[in-house]
Motif scaffolding. Structure first.
Motif, short mmCIF file in Angstrom:
data_model
loop_
_atom_site.label_atom_id
_atom_site.label_comp_id
_atom_site.label_asym_id
_atom_site.label_seq_id
_atom_site.Cartn_x
_atom_site.Cartn_y
_atom_site.Cartn_z
N PHE A 306 -21.81 3.82 -12.04
CA PHE A 306 -23.03 3.32 -13.00
C PHE A 306 -22.60 3.00 -14.33
CE2 PHE A 306 -22.27 7.58 -14.70
CZ PHE A 306 -22.26 7.42 -16.16
N GLU A 307 -21.28 3.26 -14.69
CA GLU A 307 -20.83 2.87 -15.71
C GLU A 307 -20.06 1.57 -15.49
OE1 GLU A 307 -19.43 6.27 -18.92
OE2 GLU A 307 -18.33 6.37 -16.93
N PHE A 308 -19.36 1.47 -14.46
CA PHE A 308 -18.25 0.05 -14.23
C PHE A 308 -19.64 -1.08 -14.03
CE2 PHE A 308 -16.93 -3.43 -11.23
CZ PHE A 308 -15.61 -3.37 -12.00
N ALA A 309 -20.77 -0.78 -13.44
CA ALA A 309 -21.68 -1.76 -13.42
C ALA A 309 -22.65 -2.20 -14.54
CB ALA A 309 -22.76 -1.36 -12.25
N ASP A 310 -22.54 -1.20 -15.61
CA ASP A 310 -23.39 -1.54 -17.00
C ASP A 310 -22.83 -2.68 -17.71
OD1 ASP A 310 -23.55 -0.88 -20.08
OD2 ASP A 310 -25.08 0.56 -18.90
N ARG A 311 -23.89 -3.46 -17.97
CA ARG A 311 -23.51 -4.94 -18.63
C ARG A 311 -22.67 -4.81 -20.01
NH1 ARG A 311 -21.79 -8.65 -20.21
NH2 ARG A 311 -22.77 -10.33 -21.07
N ARG A 312 -22.86 -3.56 -20.61
CA ARG A 312 -21.95 -3.48 -21.94
C ARG A 312 -20.44 -3.16 -21.34
NH1 ARG A 312 -26.14 1.14 -23.68
NH2 ARG A 312 -26.14 1.33 -21.41
N VAL A 313 -20.19 -2.31 -20.31
CA VAL A 313 -18.94 -2.32 -19.89
C VAL A 313 -18.30 -3.47 -19.30
CG1 VAL A 313 -17.30 -0.95 -18.30
CG2 VAL A 313 -19.41 0.10 -19.58
N ARG A 314 -19.02 -4.25 -18.49
CA ARG A 314 -18.59 -5.64 -18.14
C ARG A 314 -18.33 -6.42 -19.15
NH1 ARG A 314 -16.89 -7.84 -13.32
NH2 ARG A 314 -17.05 -9.94 -13.33
N ARG A 315 -19.07 -6.55 -20.19
CA ARG A 315 -18.75 -7.51 -21.07
C ARG A 315 -17.43 -7.21 -21.85
NH1 ARG A 315 -20.08 -10.50 -25.62
NH2 ARG A 315 -19.56 -9.46 -27.92
N VAL A 316 -16.94 -6.17 -22.10
CA VAL A 316 -15.59 -5.72 -22.69
C VAL A 316 -14.60 -5.89 -21.76
CG1 VAL A 316 -16.38 -4.06 -24.53
CG2 VAL A 316 -15.76 -3.30 -22.31
N PHE A 317 -14.94 -5.53 -20.39
CA PHE A 317 -13.84 -5.86 -19.37
C PHE A 317 -13.77 -7.37 -19.15
CE2 PHE A 317 -13.28 -6.07 -14.53
CZ PHE A 317 -12.08 -5.57 -14.58
N CYS A 318 -14.67 -7.98 -19.30
CA CYS A 318 -14.49 -9.74 -19.21
C CYS A 318 -13.79 -10.36 -20.42
CB CYS A 318 -16.04 -10.49 -18.87
SG CYS A 318 -16.43 -10.01 -17.10
N LEU A 319 -14.18 -9.75 -21.63
CA LEU A 319 -13.43 -10.17 -22.67
C LEU A 319 -11.88 -9.96 -22.54
CD1 LEU A 319 -15.77 -8.48 -25.49
CD2 LEU A 319 -15.45 -11.07 -25.27
N ASN A 367 -7.44 -14.07 -30.29
CA ASN A 367 -7.57 -13.14 -31.20
C ASN A 367 -9.01 -12.46 -31.33
OD1 ASN A 367 -4.96 -12.79 -31.20
ND2 ASN A 367 -4.80 -13.71 -33.63
N GLU A 368 -10.11 -13.54 -31.28
CA GLU A 368 -11.29 -13.26 -31.80
C GLU A 368 -11.96 -12.37 -30.51
OE1 GLU A 368 -15.91 -15.54 -31.38
OE2 GLU A 368 -14.05 -16.62 -32.08
N LEU A 369 -11.57 -12.84 -29.32
CA LEU A 369 -11.79 -11.83 -28.04
C LEU A 369 -11.20 -10.67 -28.10
CD1 LEU A 369 -11.40 -14.82 -25.47
CD2 LEU A 369 -13.45 -14.14 -26.27
N MET A 370 -9.88 -10.50 -28.47
CA MET A 370 -9.22 -9.43 -28.37
C MET A 370 -9.86 -8.42 -29.61
SD MET A 370 -6.90 -8.97 -26.14
CE MET A 370 -5.67 -7.78 -26.78
N HIS A 371 -10.22 -8.76 -30.79
CA HIS A 371 -10.77 -7.96 -31.69
C HIS A 371 -12.23 -7.49 -31.16
CE1 HIS A 371 -7.85 -7.94 -34.79
NE2 HIS A 371 -7.76 -9.34 -34.81
N THR A 372 -12.92 -8.29 -30.59
CA THR A 372 -14.23 -7.76 -30.30
C THR A 372 -14.26 -6.94 -29.22
OG1 THR A 372 -15.03 -10.06 -30.82
CG2 THR A 372 -16.34 -8.75 -29.21
N PHE A 373 -13.17 -7.06 -28.19
CA PHE A 373 -12.99 -6.15 -27.25
C PHE A 373 -12.72 -4.66 -27.69
CE2 PHE A 373 -9.62 -3.59 -25.11
CZ PHE A 373 -10.37 -3.31 -23.77
#
Length: 418
Positions: A306-319, A367-373
């Motif tokens: 349920f956490e792996f599939a959550d959109r918020r987790v997916r977002r940081v994973f993809c960042l 760096n923008e992607l990393m800081h957002t992550f």
């Protein structure tokens, strides 16, 4: 250009080479080793409003008509004002380290560097590559690329060489897909037929059950394709340590990567130069997510579904995946004339700027992607399960190990520069 062709390709011309060397020569890393160190203890001045916005966005989940059922409750207590400040603290922790001449990458150092362990895994991987038939006659170059070291660096949670070998086999099969199907004509790469080859090879990743009359033909086709043989073997090994759910996650990431190879093949076949926005979209799909998705099975735990599939987790994973592959672009451009696309090349073409200026812009995007992550992973670490906190920290460690490998591998450096 093939992963192995890069090993022996000449260095870039003097001006470009100097910029690339300056960018990566500094052994210091702008970001701290521990993800949680990057968040700081409290918010600086007026940043509290921005931090509250981050928290609100991440904790609220999807909004709009019909989305209430899609919101997934987190395990753990809600954030207090104090924990909010801690979770979303000073994400520009590397700012002082970034100061000075030229751009600096915001990326952590490797957690460990066990040379002997990396060599053991690499030796086993080269033996396996010979057994399955990928890279025939090029095993010395496979050894020089040192993917065993990459796995040792990116999975510091285990010192078990067999677990690391399982991940190494998957990674080498993934790189071989690019080489055999898209990059290396001597291995049969042809953009005109890549779609059919990928479609058949995916049957080794996600086994297909054909009617009895036709099954032998598929088996024969897979057994004659070294990349498919490699995937079958790699998945068998991975199954010793990964749950069915974790194996399915890797299948999904590979399906996305195969689609992205078709995307790139279209550019090559038509001679079209993609705009930067389209290339960044492609890099979201053709990134390091397949290797990164293995961090929890190789470490011996499982992030809840349920956490792996959550959109918020997916977002940081993809960042993290996008940032890591942009870093790869920066290293790759250090080799002489390359028909491959890379972000600095496309920025220079689109913005009519010099290559050094395009490199600086590329570093800024990374760096923008990393800081957002860091910013958003910090919040999720506070409100998710302990497994999610560990998963995000392991992704951070993976990023540091990946950069260390890029800084030293024979894939991008001669022996004198490694």
């Amino acid at each position: 250009m093939s992963v192995l062709s890069r090993v022996s390709a000449p260095a870039a011309a003097h001006d470009l080479a100097g910029v690339v060397v300056a960018l990566f020569a500094n052994p210091e890393r702008a970001a701290p080793r521990d993800l949680h160190e990057a968040t700081g203890d409290q918010l600086p001045g007026d940043d509290n409003q921005a931090a509250a916005s981050v928290v609100g966005r991440l904790l609220s989940g999807p909004t709009g008509l019909g989305t209430s059922a899609a919101r997934i409750p987190w395990q753990g207590a809600a954030l207090s004002e104090t924990s909010t400040a801690t979770a979303t603290g000073q994400v520009s922790a590397g700012a002082s380290a970034d100061a000075g001449a030229g751009p600096a990458l915001y990326c952590p150092p490797a957690v460990r560097d066990d040379v002997a362990l990396g060599e053991e895994v690499n030796d086993r991987l080269v033996d396996w590559a010979e057994q399955v038939g990928i890279y025939p006659g090029q095993l010395d170059r496979v050894r020089t690329a040192n993917f065993g070291r990459l796995m040792m660096l990116t999975h510091p949670a285990t010192d078990d060489p067999d677990r690391l070998l399982a991940a190494s086999k998957c990674v080498l099969a993934e790189w071989a897909t690019d080489d055999h199907f898209l990059d290396e004509e001597s291995m049969g790469a042809d953009a005109k037929v890549i779609a059919s080859r990928l479609g058949i090879t995916y049957a080794a990743v996600d086994p297909v059950d054909l009617p009895v009359r036709y099954a032998p033909q598929l088996d024969r086709a897979l057994s004659e394709e070294p990349v498919a043989v490699a995937y079958r073997s790699a998945f068998e090994h991975l199954a010793r340590y990964a749950t069915a759910t974790q194996v399915a996650r890797l299948r999904h990431e590979l399906a996305v990567m195969f689609m992205a190879y078709n995307h790139e093949a279209n550019w090559r076949a038509t001679g079209r130069i993609p705009p930067v926005w389209e290339y960044l979209t492609h890099r979201h799909e053709n990134s390091f997510l397949p290797p990164m998705v293995l961090v929890d099975p190789i470490a011996g735990y499982e992030l809840p579904a349920f956490e792996f599939a959550d959109r918020r987790v997916r977002r940081v994973f993809c960042l993290a995946g996008s940032a890591s592959v942009i870093l790869n672009d920066l290293y790759s451009m250090g080799k002489e004339a390359d028909e491959d696309f890379d972000l600095p090349k496309l920025i220079a073409n689109e913005e009519r700027c010099s290559r050094p200026e395009a490199i600086e812009r590329t570093v800024q995007i990374h760096n923008e992607l990393m800081h957002t992550f860091v910013e958003e992973a910090a919040v999720l670490s506070q409100v998710g399960s302990l497994a999610l906190r560990r998963f995000l920290a392991d992704i951070w460690a993976w990023l540091g190990g990946n950069r260390e490998w890029h800084s030293t591998t024979g894939r991008y450096h001669s022996a004198s520069n490694a």
